[in-house]
Each structure stands twice: as structure tokens, then as C-alpha cells.
Design an enzyme around this catalytic site. Structure first.
Site, short mmCIF file in Angstrom:
data_model
loop_
_atom_site.label_atom_id
_atom_site.label_comp_id
_atom_site.label_asym_id
_atom_site.label_seq_id
_atom_site.Cartn_x
_atom_site.Cartn_y
_atom_site.Cartn_z
N LYS A 161 16.86 -33.77 9.55
CA LYS A 161 17.52 -33.27 8.71
C LYS A 161 17.88 -34.27 7.32
O LYS A 161 17.48 -35.23 8.00
CB LYS A 161 19.40 -33.49 8.92
CG LYS A 161 20.11 -32.53 7.86
CD LYS A 161 20.57 -30.87 8.30
CE LYS A 161 21.49 -30.46 7.82
NZ LYS A 161 21.29 -28.96 8.12
N GLY A 166 36.57 -16.65 6.08
CA GLY A 166 35.08 -17.34 4.78
C GLY A 166 34.18 -15.85 4.51
O GLY A 166 33.57 -15.27 5.40
N GLY A 223 33.13 -15.94 2.18
CA GLY A 223 31.29 -16.64 0.96
C GLY A 223 30.21 -14.95 1.02
O GLY A 223 30.21 -14.31 1.19
N ASN A 224 28.79 -15.93 0.63
CA ASN A 224 27.19 -15.91 0.65
C ASN A 224 27.24 -15.14 2.71
O ASN A 224 26.47 -13.75 1.73
CB ASN A 224 26.41 -16.21 0.60
CG ASN A 224 26.37 -17.43 -0.58
OD1 ASN A 224 26.44 -16.60 -2.00
ND2 ASN A 224 26.07 -18.84 -1.44
N VAL A 225 27.79 -15.56 3.67
CA VAL A 225 27.11 -14.86 4.87
C VAL A 225 28.00 -13.89 5.13
O VAL A 225 28.27 -12.55 5.42
CB VAL A 225 27.17 -16.38 6.36
CG1 VAL A 225 26.94 -15.82 7.48
CG2 VAL A 225 26.25 -16.79 5.04
N TYR A 271 30.39 -12.19 3.36
CA TYR A 271 30.78 -10.99 2.41
C TYR A 271 29.74 -9.88 2.95
O TYR A 271 29.84 -8.96 3.41
CB TYR A 271 30.53 -11.37 1.17
CG TYR A 271 31.03 -10.17 0.79
CD1 TYR A 271 32.22 -9.84 0.43
CD2 TYR A 271 30.02 -9.64 0.20
CE1 TYR A 271 32.55 -8.25 -0.53
CE2 TYR A 271 30.31 -7.67 -0.45
CZ TYR A 271 31.47 -7.11 -0.87
OH TYR A 271 31.88 -6.28 -1.94
P1 NAD Z 1 29.66 -20.03 0.74
O1 NAD Z 1 30.34 -21.71 0.47
O2 NAD Z 1 29.33 -19.14 -0.02
O3 NAD Z 1 30.99 -19.10 1.63
C1 NAD Z 1 32.43 -20.09 3.02
C2 NAD Z 1 33.51 -19.18 2.07
O4 NAD Z 1 34.53 -19.49 2.76
C3 NAD Z 1 33.61 -19.28 0.72
O5 NAD Z 1 34.09 -17.83 -0.23
C4 NAD Z 1 34.92 -20.23 0.75
O6 NAD Z 1 35.40 -19.84 -0.15
C5 NAD Z 1 35.47 -19.80 1.90
N1 NAD Z 1 36.39 -21.08 3.13
C6 NAD Z 1 36.41 -22.51 2.71
N2 NAD Z 1 37.51 -23.18 3.42
C7 NAD Z 1 38.11 -22.26 4.13
C8 NAD Z 1 39.15 -22.22 4.85
N3 NAD Z 1 39.41 -23.27 5.44
N4 NAD Z 1 39.87 -21.33 5.16
C9 NAD Z 1 38.73 -19.03 5.03
N5 NAD Z 1 38.02 -19.54 3.97
C10 NAD Z 1 37.24 -20.95 3.20
O7 NAD Z 1 28.46 -20.48 2.46
P2 NAD Z 1 28.21 -19.57 3.66
O8 NAD Z 1 26.50 -20.00 3.03
O9 NAD Z 1 28.43 -18.30 2.94
O10 NAD Z 1 28.29 -20.25 5.04
C11 NAD Z 1 29.01 -19.99 5.45
C12 NAD Z 1 28.65 -20.61 7.23
O11 NAD Z 1 27.75 -20.27 7.59
C13 NAD Z 1 29.01 -22.10 6.32
O12 NAD Z 1 29.65 -22.94 7.89
C14 NAD Z 1 27.74 -22.29 7.01
O13 NAD Z 1 27.12 -23.99 7.15
C15 NAD Z 1 26.70 -21.62 7.69
N6 NAD Z 1 25.71 -20.84 8.12
C16 NAD Z 1 25.25 -20.39 6.13
C17 NAD Z 1 23.46 -20.95 6.61
C18 NAD Z 1 23.58 -20.05 4.89
O14 NAD Z 1 22.08 -19.16 5.20
N7 NAD Z 1 24.23 -19.33 4.09
C19 NAD Z 1 22.79 -20.29 7.17
C20 NAD Z 1 23.63 -21.17 8.29
C21 NAD Z 1 24.75 -21.43 8.87
#
Ligand code: NAD
Length: 353
Positions: A80, A185, A187-189, A191
Site C-alpha cells: 500500500k 452506504g 455508493g459505487n459498491v 448501489y
Molecule cells: P463510495 O464512496 O462510492 O460509497 C460510500 C457511500 O457511503 C457513499 O455514498 C457515502 O455517502 C456513504 N456513507 C458514508 N458515510 C456513511 C455513513 N456513516 N452512513 C451511511 N452511508 C455513508 O465508496 P465505495 O467504492 O462504494 O466503497 C464502499 C466501501 O467498500 C468502502 O469501505 C470501501 O473501502 C470498500 N471497498 C470498495 C471497493 C471498490 O471496488 N470500490 C473495493 C473493496 C472495498
């Protein structure tokens, strides 16, 4: 600040510190273990309060990547990097280019991907000076849609597959029709996970701090809106944390009314002991670093010959790994997180160098 005797050091193979006064770049790269292959992991930019805090974060995250990649059966090690600074104030093209030169100096020992505070576009800027960046290529996605390198669709699909495995193990059900799931949450994942679950017939509750994210899930997927206070504590079959870490702590675990916790968020356990606390309550915890490995699998294939069908099959293997973890956990009478760690160690500690 100590390094070799740092509590998070855990026999890291390599830790580099980089400083570029012209651009203000101060960065650390940590490579935990390369016995399975080069270390791949995100490059995080964050306004750390101290160098010590940055070192602690990079060591902890780097070690986590070794375990994640080993359990995903990838020929990758764990590493990392962190850039010390506020991405909204201090991120410049010159700073990112300097980071690219830093990455290049390690000659491929570590490969950087996007993380919080960095984007695909930022990685592309670093890539002007190094080939050792990942998740930056436009290519056919595993789901048949064009991909710009964003790993979220693969992470969401892997999380869906993991929920299927958990439901089968805990509830003895092979279909998800009528299954009740609360997602924190959207977000990207989150939804995309909600889309998969809806298609499988699940009934959803959602909460996101951003109202428009919630509205979208309610309007487009027919999900029920929940509140910040109740999303984790609804009497549902599955709670899926998909926002931030440390949501499973002394207080929250006592209030959970679900039987399965399975979501994509990283570092869901506030402390390692919470694995045991969930186990004692009879709640099946699906280790986050196993269920959310779809993204790293997707990025791996980008560098090793893009093959959408192979990505899909590999992401689906998350379900088999989880079945093995659940079975061993039940037969050994030990919590799932502990079993997952042991299984990862068997894979990377005995890998031929
Ligand atoms: P993202 O930022 O697109 O989505 C996160 C969502 O959570 C956002 O919509 C945000 O508004 C919401 N959020 C933040 N704080 C909150 C709270 N207290 N209560 C409710 N909602 C809240 O991130 P992502 O890419 O969807 O990732 C989500 C999680 O999965 C993160 O922990 C990330 O580290 C983990 N992750 C993501 C990936 C990936 O491929 N994107 C891979 C491994 C792990």
C-alpha cells in the site's frame, strides 16, 4: 517514530519514504509480503496529523492486502502507499508525477491502484513516469459493459456472491427471493449490490448520509428508506455495511438483530476481538477482506490479460472460499475472521518464492 519495532510492522519486507521538496510530496510505500507475487494495493492520499499516523496506516493496510490477495488466490503480494496531504488542497499534477517517479524507483515491487483521496485520473498522471500503476485501462468489463478501470462493479458482484454463500450456510437457502437485507452506504459498491439483490428478489432497506443516493435506491430499486440510527439494527436476514469501517463494535454488536453481517466496507471490525463477539452472539460474520476482493481480482486481470469471463469466474470463487471458511469455522468452533486469517497465512507463508 519507530519502524522495525512498530506495533504494526509485522515483518514487512520493505518500507520506503519519499520526499520531493519541489512538489511537496511526502509519501510512504509499504510492501508487506511478496511471496505470491508483486505487491498490489491502493495509493491513499490523506491529511494525516503526523508521520506516525501515516506510517501506522500504510503498514496496517499493506498487511491487509497480503491477506486479501492470498485468499482471492491471486499471484500478488500485499502493499500500500500513502501520500501525506489533503487531496482537495495539496494534490497537483506535479505532485502526482513525482509519486509516479517514486513508484518507478521500486521497479515493480509495488503496483499502485486508486484508493481514497486518489482517482483513476490521478493514477494515469502517475503513469506518465511508471508502468507500475493499475486499474487505469479502458477495457470490456466482466459484466459486458465497458469499464474505465473502476473495480466497483466486480466488488459489488463479489459481495453479492458472498451473501449467497452466507445465506446458504446460515439459513440453508439457495435462493434470495424474499430475503431481507439492510445496506448501509449506497455508493459505487452499495448501489450495484442493491441492484443484484433486487434482481434476485430480495427486499431492501437502505441508508446513506447523502439523501440523493438514498432517493435513487428508493425510486429506482423500490428499496425502503431507513435512518442512520436503525439501518444496522433492523430485524433483517442480512446487514451489509458498504460505507465506512469500524461499524462492528462493542455497542453495535449487542444491538444487531440480524443473523448475517456481509458487506463490502473495509475494516468493519473496530477491533479483532469483535470477530469473537459476533461469533458468541451466533451472528455469521463474513470477513470483509474475503467478500470484497472482487475489485482486486478485476485489477489483477487488467495487468495479466483482460478476460471478462475469467474475471467473472474468479470473482465467483469468492463463494467457494467463504464456504471453506464457514465449514472450518463450524468444525473448529472458531470465529470466521480468525479462520480466514489462518487460511490466508497457509497460502502466503507456504508459497514458493
Ligand atoms: P463510495 O464512496 O462510492 O460509497 C460510500 C457511500 O457511503 C457513499 O455514498 C457515502 O455517502 C456513504 N456513507 C458514508 N458515510 C456513511 C455513513 N456513516 N452512513 C451511511 N452511508 C455513508 O465508496 P465505495 O467504492 O462504494 O466503497 C464502499 C466501501 O467498500 C468502502 O469501505 C470501501 O473501502 C470498500 N471497498 C470498495 C471497493 C471498490 O471496488 N470500490 C473495493 C473493496 C472495498
Amino acid at each position: 517514530m519507530t519502524v522495525f519495532t512498530h506495533p504494526e510492522f509485522d515483518n514487512h519486507e520493505h518500507v520506503s519514504f519519499f520526499c520531493d521538496p519541489d512538489t511537496g510530496l511526502r509519501a510512504i510505500i509499504a510492501v508487506h509480503n511478496t511471496s505470491r507475487g508483486p505487491a498490489l494495493g491502493g495509493c491513499r492520499m490523506f491529511p494525516y496529523a503526523s508521520d506516525e499516523e501515516a506510517l501506522c496506516d500504510v503498514l496496517r493496510l499493506s498487511r491487509g492486502m497480503t491477506y486479501k490477495s492470498a485468499l482471492a488466490n491471486l499471484n500478488l503480494g500485499g502493499g500500500k502507499s500513502v501520500i501525506i496531504g489533503d487531496p482537495r488542497q495539496h494534490k497537483t499534477e506535479a505532485l502526482l508525477e513525482a509519486m509516479g517517479r517514486f513508484l518507478d524507483q521500486l521497479g515493480g515491487l509495488y503496483i499502485a491502484a486508486e484508493d481514497s483521496g486518489t482517482s483513476v485520473a490521478d493514477l494515469k498522471v502517475m503513469g506518465r513516469h511508471t508502468a507500475h500503476v493499475a486499474g487505469v485501462c479502458e477495457r470490456p468489463g466482466f459484466d459486458g459493459k465497458p469499464s474505465n478501470g473502476d473495480p466497483s462493479p466486480a466488488t459489488a458482484y463479489g459481495t453479492f456472491v458472498g451473501i449467497q454463500a452466507a445465506v446458504k450456510h446460515k439459513l440453508g437457502r439457495s435462493d434470495l427471493d424474499g430475503l431481507t437485507v439492510a445496506i448501509q452506504g449506497i455508493g459505487n459498491v452499495g448501489y450495484r449490490l442493491a441492484e443484484h439483490l433486487k434482481d434476485a428478489g430480495a427486499k431492501l432497506w437502505v441508508y446513506d448520509i447523502h439523501q440523493e443516493q438514498m432517493d435513487r435506491a428508493v425510486d429506482e430499486l423500490g428499496a425502503m428508506p431507513a435512518s442512520a440510527d436503525d439501518i444496522l439494527y433492523l430485524p433483517v436476514d442480512v446487514v451489509a455495511p458498504c460505507a465506512m469501517g469500524a461499524v462492528l463494535n462493542d455497542r453495535s454488536i449487542q444491538r444487531l438483530q440480524t443473523t448475517i453481517v456481509a458487506g463490502a466496507a473495509n475494516n468493519q471490525l473496530a477491533h479483532a476481538s469483535h470477530d469473537q463477539a459476533l461469533w458468541q452472539r451466533g451472528i455469521l460474520y463474513v470477513p470483509d477482506f474475503v467478500i470484497n476482493a472482487g475489485g482486486i481480482i478485476d485489477v489483477y486481470y487488467e495487468r495479466n490479460g483482460p478476460d471478462p469471463e475469467a474475471v467473472r469466474t474468479h470473482v465467483e470463487s469468492i463463494g467457494h472460499t467463504l464456504e471453506e471458511i464457514f465449514t472450518r469455522s463450524a468444525s473448529d468452533g472458531l470465529p470466521t475472521g480468525l479462520i480466514a486469517n489462518r487460511l490466508a497465512e497457509e497460502r502466503f507463508k507456504h508459497a514458493p518464492r
